[in-house]
Design a protein around this motif. Structure first.
Motif, PDB file in Angstrom:
ATOM      1  N   SER A 100       2.810   8.059   4.050  1.00  0.00           N
ATOM      2  CA  SER A 100       2.645   6.780   3.353  1.00  0.00           C
ATOM      3  C   SER A 100       2.511   5.632   4.344  1.00  0.00           C
ATOM      4  CB  SER A 100       3.811   6.527   2.392  1.00  0.00           C
ATOM      5  OG  SER A 100       5.035   6.433   3.076  1.00  0.00           O
ATOM      6  N   GLU A 101       3.245   5.669   5.449  1.00  0.00           N
ATOM      7  CA  GLU A 101       3.125   4.616   6.468  1.00  0.00           C
ATOM      8  C   GLU A 101       1.739   4.642   7.106  1.00  0.00           C
ATOM      9  OE1 GLU A 101       7.832   4.355   7.829  1.00  0.00           O
ATOM     10  OE2 GLU A 101       6.501   5.834   8.732  1.00  0.00           O
ATOM     11  N   LEU A 102       1.218   5.846   7.354  1.00  0.00           N
ATOM     12  CA  LEU A 102      -0.140   5.955   7.883  1.00  0.00           C
ATOM     13  C   LEU A 102      -1.152   5.379   6.901  1.00  0.00           C
ATOM     14  CD1 LEU A 102      -2.230   6.992   9.935  1.00  0.00           C
ATOM     15  CD2 LEU A 102      -2.112   9.220   8.790  1.00  0.00           C
ATOM     16  N   GLY A 103      -1.003   5.688   5.620  1.00  0.00           N
ATOM     17  CA  GLY A 103      -1.909   5.162   4.612  1.00  0.00           C
ATOM     18  C   GLY A 103      -1.924   3.643   4.577  1.00  0.00           C
ATOM     19  N   ALA A 104      -0.753   3.029   4.691  1.00  0.00           N
ATOM     20  CA  ALA A 104      -0.667   1.570   4.662  1.00  0.00           C
ATOM     21  C   ALA A 104      -1.315   0.954   5.897  1.00  0.00           C
ATOM     22  CB  ALA A 104       0.795   1.138   4.554  1.00  0.00           C
ATOM     23  N   VAL A 105      -1.126   1.575   7.053  1.00  0.00           N
ATOM     24  CA  VAL A 105      -1.744   1.071   8.281  1.00  0.00           C
ATOM     25  C   VAL A 105      -3.268   1.141   8.185  1.00  0.00           C
ATOM     26  CG1 VAL A 105      -2.106   1.597  10.733  1.00  0.00           C
ATOM     27  CG2 VAL A 105       0.213   1.506   9.809  1.00  0.00           C
ATOM     28  N   LEU A 106      -3.789   2.259   7.678  1.00  0.00           N
ATOM     29  CA  LEU A 106      -5.243   2.396   7.550  1.00  0.00           C
ATOM     30  C   LEU A 106      -5.807   1.411   6.527  1.00  0.00           C
ATOM     31  CD1 LEU A 106      -5.630   6.274   7.770  1.00  0.00           C
ATOM     32  CD2 LEU A 106      -6.107   4.568   9.542  1.00  0.00           C
ATOM     33  N   ARG A 107      -5.075   1.185   5.447  1.00  0.00           N
ATOM     34  CA  ARG A 107      -5.501   0.182   4.455  1.00  0.00           C
ATOM     35  C   ARG A 107      -5.685  -1.170   5.125  1.00  0.00           C
ATOM     36  NH1 ARG A 107      -0.636  -0.959   1.256  1.00  0.00           N
ATOM     37  NH2 ARG A 107      -0.281  -2.296   3.076  1.00  0.00           N
ATOM     38  N   GLY A 154      -5.085   3.893  -3.416  1.00  0.00           N
ATOM     39  CA  GLY A 154      -5.481   4.707  -4.559  1.00  0.00           C
ATOM     40  C   GLY A 154      -6.727   5.541  -4.356  1.00  0.00           C
ATOM     41  N   PHE A 155      -7.477   5.325  -3.272  1.00  0.00           N
ATOM     42  CA  PHE A 155      -8.696   6.098  -3.036  1.00  0.00           C
ATOM     43  C   PHE A 155      -8.333   7.457  -2.448  1.00  0.00           C
ATOM     44  CE2 PHE A 155     -12.142   7.501  -0.196  1.00  0.00           C
ATOM     45  CZ  PHE A 155     -13.173   7.596  -1.114  1.00  0.00           C
ATOM     46  N   TYR A 167       1.064  13.778   0.234  1.00  0.00           N
ATOM     47  CA  TYR A 167      -0.338  13.380   0.203  1.00  0.00           C
ATOM     48  C   TYR A 167      -0.563  12.296  -0.850  1.00  0.00           C
ATOM     49  CZ  TYR A 167      -5.362  13.275   0.009  1.00  0.00           C
ATOM     50  OH  TYR A 167      -6.660  12.823   0.039  1.00  0.00           O
ATOM     51  N   ARG A 168       0.069  12.436  -2.012  1.00  0.00           N
ATOM     52  CA  ARG A 168      -0.067  11.420  -3.052  1.00  0.00           C
ATOM     53  C   ARG A 168       0.477  10.067  -2.561  1.00  0.00           C
ATOM     54  NH1 ARG A 168      -4.008  11.986  -5.379  1.00  0.00           N
ATOM     55  NH2 ARG A 168      -4.457  14.119  -4.845  1.00  0.00           N
ATOM     56  N   ALA A 169       1.559  10.100  -1.777  1.00  0.00           N
ATOM     57  CA  ALA A 169       2.123   8.865  -1.232  1.00  0.00           C
ATOM     58  C   ALA A 169       1.137   8.217  -0.253  1.00  0.00           C
ATOM     59  CB  ALA A 169       3.454   9.151  -0.542  1.00  0.00           C
ATOM     60  N   PHE A 170       0.431   9.030   0.524  1.00  0.00           N
ATOM     61  CA  PHE A 170      -0.601   8.540   1.438  1.00  0.00           C
ATOM     62  C   PHE A 170      -1.720   7.850   0.660  1.00  0.00           C
ATOM     63  CE2 PHE A 170      -4.759   9.656   3.410  1.00  0.00           C
ATOM     64  CZ  PHE A 170      -4.667   8.913   4.577  1.00  0.00           C
TER      65      PHE A 170
END
Length: 260
Positions: free
Chosen positions: A71-78, A202-203, A193-196
């Motif tokens: 989830s932290e990786l997802g936020a950074v990429l966002r 959401g994509f 993965y859903r957290a990511f």
């Protein structure tokens, strides 16, 4: 190679002939820092330094840290993908196929038949890459986005590391490694993965029609990395052979690939 020096300085020594890559890494760090994005900081000195065709760059040592969660990786990429394109800093065009032909042709541990198969597979991926459907708007991409390239420091925003591949390209590429970790390797759980996906906004890249070609390119890159180490590392050679068997379909998913 990284060396910690006094006064919390880190020296990074690149491979011979990689001066331009080191220069782009410095440019990316400075542009991201100017944009207010948390990134590993280059020292404010004239660099890179060239020693026997090896570039040396100088960086601030990070405090104690850990790798990011999905989830932290997802936020950074966002947040990275939301940055406006740089007006002056010259970032290259991202091409995930760059260098793969050289790695395959230069590999001395593969048979002629395996080399022929790999080059044919690469040719097929080049065609599929050219035919990718439309996706998210082009943006600045990290190019090697995985949890270990984001440092989480207590009470600070996560910091992005390893800027060698920062470029302008398809944001989907940065989402592929974690998606592959879930879909082809099951290294992370469905909940992770859903957290990511949620943290990114959401994509879910696995639902995009271009997912499989990019996933196949990512996995070929991971195989080619093992090939580049196989000459001097028996474990890398064995791992490269195993990864090739997976890509050829001899071993069903989910796969288990090991570090070496």
């Amino acid at each position: 190679m990284l060396y910690q020096l006094p006064n919390r300085i880190v020296a990074r020594i690149g491979r011979p002939g990689t001066y331009e890559i080191a220069l782009r890494e410095l440019q990316a760090s400075r542009w991201l820092a100017t944009s207010g994005f948390p990134v590993v900081r280059a020292l404010d000195v004239h660099q890179p330094t060239l020693v026997e065709d090896r570039p040396v760059t100088w960086w601030e040592l990070l405090p104690e840290h850990r790798s990011a969660t999905p989830s932290e990786l997802g936020a950074v990429l966002r947040d990275l993908h939301a940055l406006p394109l740089p007006a002056e800093t010259p970032l290259p065009e991202h091409n995930p196929l760059r260098g793969l032909s050289t790695s395959i042709c230069g590999a001395s541990t593969v048979s002629a038949a395996d080399r022929s198969w790999l080059l044919s597979h690469l040719h097929d991926l080049e065609k599929r890459y050219r035919e990718l459907p439309e996706g998210l708007p082009r943006c600045v991409v990290h190019g090697d986005a995985w949890q270990g390239n984001v440092a989480v420091i207590p009470q600070r925003r996560p910091v992005v590391l390893d800027l060698d591949h920062v470029a302008i390209g398809r944001p989907e590429w940065d989402l592929i490694p974690l998606a592959v970790d879930r879909m082809d390797f099951q290294r992370i759980s469905e909940a992770e993965y859903r957290a990511f996906v949620t943290a990114y906004g959401g994509f879910d890249v696995t639902t995009w029609p271009g997912y499989r070609p990019l996933a196949d390119i990512c996995e070929l890159r991971w195989l080619c990395f093992a090939l580049t180490k196989a000459d001097s590392n028996k474990r890398a050679a064995a791992e490269a052979e195993h990864r090739l068997s997976c890509l050829r379909g001899d071993i069903p998913r989910p796969w288990t690939w090991s570090a070496f």
